[in-house]
Design a protein around this motif. Structure first.
Motif, PDB file in Angstrom:
ATOM      1  N   SER A 136      -8.311  -3.470   8.938  1.00  0.00           N
ATOM      2  CA  SER A 136      -8.191  -2.011   8.964  1.00  0.00           C
ATOM      3  C   SER A 136      -6.740  -1.583   8.762  1.00  0.00           C
ATOM      4  O   SER A 136      -6.464  -0.605   8.064  1.00  0.00           O
ATOM      5  N   TRP A 137      -5.824  -2.320   9.345  1.00  0.00           N
ATOM      6  CA  TRP A 137      -4.406  -1.996   9.220  1.00  0.00           C
ATOM      7  C   TRP A 137      -3.941  -2.135   7.775  1.00  0.00           C
ATOM      8  O   TRP A 137      -3.338  -1.228   7.207  1.00  0.00           O
ATOM      9  N   PHE A 138      -4.241  -3.282   7.153  1.00  0.00           N
ATOM     10  CA  PHE A 138      -3.811  -3.516   5.767  1.00  0.00           C
ATOM     11  C   PHE A 138      -4.479  -2.549   4.798  1.00  0.00           C
ATOM     12  O   PHE A 138      -3.848  -2.081   3.846  1.00  0.00           O
ATOM     13  N   THR A 139      -5.723  -2.213   5.035  1.00  0.00           N
ATOM     14  CA  THR A 139      -6.422  -1.274   4.159  1.00  0.00           C
ATOM     15  C   THR A 139      -5.825   0.122   4.284  1.00  0.00           C
ATOM     16  O   THR A 139      -5.592   0.797   3.273  1.00  0.00           O
ATOM     17  N   THR A 140      -5.563   0.553   5.495  1.00  0.00           N
ATOM     18  CA  THR A 140      -4.947   1.866   5.702  1.00  0.00           C
ATOM     19  C   THR A 140      -3.574   1.930   5.025  1.00  0.00           C
ATOM     20  O   THR A 140      -3.276   2.895   4.309  1.00  0.00           O
ATOM     21  N   ILE A 141      -2.761   0.930   5.232  1.00  0.00           N
ATOM     22  CA  ILE A 141      -1.420   0.901   4.637  1.00  0.00           C
ATOM     23  C   ILE A 141      -1.509   0.831   3.114  1.00  0.00           C
ATOM     24  O   ILE A 141      -0.746   1.505   2.407  1.00  0.00           O
ATOM     25  N   GLY A 142      -2.456   0.055   2.589  1.00  0.00           N
ATOM     26  CA  GLY A 142      -2.637  -0.019   1.134  1.00  0.00           C
ATOM     27  C   GLY A 142      -2.959   1.345   0.541  1.00  0.00           C
ATOM     28  O   GLY A 142      -2.389   1.741  -0.484  1.00  0.00           O
ATOM     29  N   GLY A 143      -3.868   2.071   1.185  1.00  0.00           N
ATOM     30  CA  GLY A 143      -4.193   3.414   0.718  1.00  0.00           C
ATOM     31  C   GLY A 143      -3.010   4.355   0.790  1.00  0.00           C
ATOM     32  O   GLY A 143      -2.814   5.201  -0.097  1.00  0.00           O
ATOM     33  N   LEU A 144      -2.191   4.208   1.835  1.00  0.00           N
ATOM     34  CA  LEU A 144      -1.007   5.064   1.972  1.00  0.00           C
ATOM     35  C   LEU A 144       0.077   4.721   0.943  1.00  0.00           C
ATOM     36  O   LEU A 144       0.785   5.613   0.467  1.00  0.00           O
ATOM     37  N   PHE A 145       0.218   3.436   0.593  1.00  0.00           N
ATOM     38  CA  PHE A 145       1.156   3.064  -0.465  1.00  0.00           C
ATOM     39  C   PHE A 145       0.726   3.690  -1.791  1.00  0.00           C
ATOM     40  O   PHE A 145       1.558   4.188  -2.552  1.00  0.00           O
ATOM     41  N   MET A 146      -0.581   3.677  -2.061  1.00  0.00           N
ATOM     42  CA  MET A 146      -1.077   4.307  -3.279  1.00  0.00           C
ATOM     43  C   MET A 146      -0.836   5.814  -3.251  1.00  0.00           C
ATOM     44  O   MET A 146      -0.478   6.411  -4.268  1.00  0.00           O
ATOM     45  N   LEU A 147      -1.014   6.430  -2.084  1.00  0.00           N
ATOM     46  CA  LEU A 147      -0.752   7.858  -1.920  1.00  0.00           C
ATOM     47  C   LEU A 147       0.725   8.170  -2.190  1.00  0.00           C
ATOM     48  O   LEU A 147       1.049   9.127  -2.907  1.00  0.00           O
ATOM     49  N   ALA A 148       1.615   7.362  -1.641  1.00  0.00           N
ATOM     50  CA  ALA A 148       3.053   7.567  -1.859  1.00  0.00           C
ATOM     51  C   ALA A 148       3.397   7.434  -3.339  1.00  0.00           C
ATOM     52  O   ALA A 148       4.216   8.206  -3.867  1.00  0.00           O
ATOM     53  N   ASP A 149       2.768   6.488  -4.014  1.00  0.00           N
ATOM     54  CA  ASP A 149       3.006   6.316  -5.446  1.00  0.00           C
ATOM     55  C   ASP A 149       2.523   7.540  -6.226  1.00  0.00           C
ATOM     56  O   ASP A 149       3.195   7.996  -7.160  1.00  0.00           O
ATOM     57  N   LEU A 150       1.388   8.080  -5.845  1.00  0.00           N
ATOM     58  CA  LEU A 150       0.888   9.293  -6.502  1.00  0.00           C
ATOM     59  C   LEU A 150       1.849  10.464  -6.305  1.00  0.00           C
ATOM     60  O   LEU A 150       2.109  11.226  -7.236  1.00  0.00           O
ATOM     61  N   ARG A 151       2.374  10.601  -5.099  1.00  0.00           N
ATOM     62  CA  ARG A 151       3.339  11.685  -4.827  1.00  0.00           C
ATOM     63  C   ARG A 151       4.613  11.473  -5.641  1.00  0.00           C
ATOM     64  O   ARG A 151       5.159  12.415  -6.197  1.00  0.00           O
ATOM     65  N   ARG A 152       5.059  10.230  -5.712  1.00  0.00           N
ATOM     66  CA  ARG A 152       6.282   9.927  -6.468  1.00  0.00           C
ATOM     67  C   ARG A 152       6.108  10.264  -7.946  1.00  0.00           C
ATOM     68  O   ARG A 152       7.017  10.763  -8.595  1.00  0.00           O
ATOM     69  N   ARG A 153       4.920  10.020  -8.470  1.00  0.00           N
ATOM     70  CA  ARG A 153       4.642  10.285  -9.889  1.00  0.00           C
ATOM     71  C   ARG A 153       4.206  11.727 -10.140  1.00  0.00           C
ATOM     72  O   ARG A 153       3.841  12.064 -11.264  1.00  0.00           O
TER      73      ARG A 153
END
Length: 160
Positions: A71-88
């Protein structure tokens, strides 16, 4: 994948370019979020079950730890993708929240049908009338999926 970084078109063009990534980011985050909630509330706080209840309590606790790590790795993975979307400049928040709801409801429905009933690795709660818990669990999962699909549909139609 096409990169669009023009400020004047900005979000509209990027939203289309990163539409699927918004869904996947939300979906993955939703799975992690509901997994984390399930493990913390039903496993640790309420002690209703372990992730794997077909063995000893020690094995159940180890399975809970592995589930917690997932659950921890999945949550963080989704948040990394979210941060990448915001950056782009490609975050499509309504579509992302739709993905979150589909991820939450999808995992909950999978848990309630596959893990609880087919694999029988645990039940939501060990009581005589478990059907009430199962119905609430699975009906709420379907409702959350439907909300997510409505948000996705709504986001898609707003962009046209």
């Amino acid at each position: 994948m096409e990169r669009v970084h023009k400020k004047e078109n900005g979000n509209a063009a990027n939203r289309i370019a990163f539409s699927k990534r918004n869904l996947w980011s939300g979906f993955i985050f939703g799975i992690g979020l509901v997994s984390f909630f399930d493990e913390a509330v039903f496993h640790q706080i309420l002690h209703w079950h372990h992730f794997y209840d077909k063995s000893s309590t020690a094995i159940g606790l180890v399975s809970d730890g592995l589930f917690h790590a997932f659950s921890w790795f999945t949550t963080i993975g989704g948040l990394f993708m979210l941060a990448d979307l915001r950056r782009r400049n490609g975050l499509w928040l309504l579509k992302w929240w739709g993905g979150v709801c589909v991820g939450v409801g999808g995992f909950q429905l999978y848990d309630g049908t596959i893990q609880h009933k087919i694999m029988r690795i645990h039940q939501i709660r060990y009581v005589e009338n478990v059907i009430v818990y199962d119905l609430v669990w699975n009906i709420s999962a379907v409702m959350i999926i439907m909300i997510g699909l409505i948000l996705i549909f709504w986001a898609q139609n707003k962009s046209r």
